[in-house]
Design a protein around this motif. Structure first.
Motif: not given
Length: 203
Positions: A33-47
């Motif tokens: 779950e922590e990894r998922r939150k981290h990836l979602v955060s990274q995805e938002a930054e990349i977008k």
């Protein structure tokens, strides 16, 4: 050590020996779950960064050459082609490969690409050698959005696709490679060449 850093196990030392013990198995779900939150955060930054990066790339890449290597490299190339053609509402145009079509891995790759193409309604126009007619008409009888024309010229370009300002030449081997030239002048010349031959070729 890696599992310990991820908070999945603990350890104690007894008689100079390190003993490891797993935490509650539910901790794996917490970690994911922590990894998922981290990836979602990274995805938002990349977008947020994408528009700036795309503008920078377009500005710097008026003319360039690149190599796309391996299956993932070719997947990236074909995804770029599909993205462009979807927005530009243009046909996918290419000169066919040759005996490489006997390779099951190549056919699987093209089937996956073609599924994306059909889902988006992108028309495909391919020019091949007359000797390939039997293979393609048998394999792709009345395939939606897919048109073939054939010429007897043995000197036809082989494995070349053209889209936007890019001309890609594919070399299919154990490790497939695509050599891509990005040049508006070159791409326009190849497009004209393709459509001139298309008019002369036989369906």
């Amino acid at each position: 050590e890696k599992l310990s850093k991820k908070g999945l196990i603990t350890s104690i030392i007894k008689s100079r020996t390190n003993y490891f013990q797993a935490f509650n198995p539910k901790s794996i779900l917490h970690y994911l779950e922590e990894r998922r939150k981290h990836l979602v955060s990274q995805e938002a930054e990349i977008k947020q960064l994408l528009p700036t990066l795309i503008k920078k790339q377009q500005k710097e890449a008026h003319q360039s050459a690149r190599v796309y290597e391996g299956y993932n490299g070719l997947k990236t190339l074909f995804d770029e082609a599909i993205d462009y053609l979807k927005k530009a509402k243009e046909n996918f145009i290419a000169f066919t490969l040759g005996e490489e079509y006997d390779d099951p891995a190549l056919m699987t790759f093209f089937e996956q690409h073609d599924a994306k193409r059909k889902a988006l309604g992108i028309q495909t126009c391919l020019i091949g050698l007359e000797e390939q007619r039997a293979r393609f008409t048998k394999t792709y009888i009345k395939e939606a959005g897919l048109s073939f024309r054939f010429l007897p010229y043995a000197s036809l370009p082989k494995g070349v696709i053209i889209f936007g300002d890019k001309v890609a030449t594919m070399v299919w081997s154990e490790t497939p490679v695509a050599f891509v030239i990005q040049s508006k002048i070159t791409a326009e010349a190849y497009k004209k060449f393709f459509w001139d031959l298309w008019k002369k070729a036989k369906p």
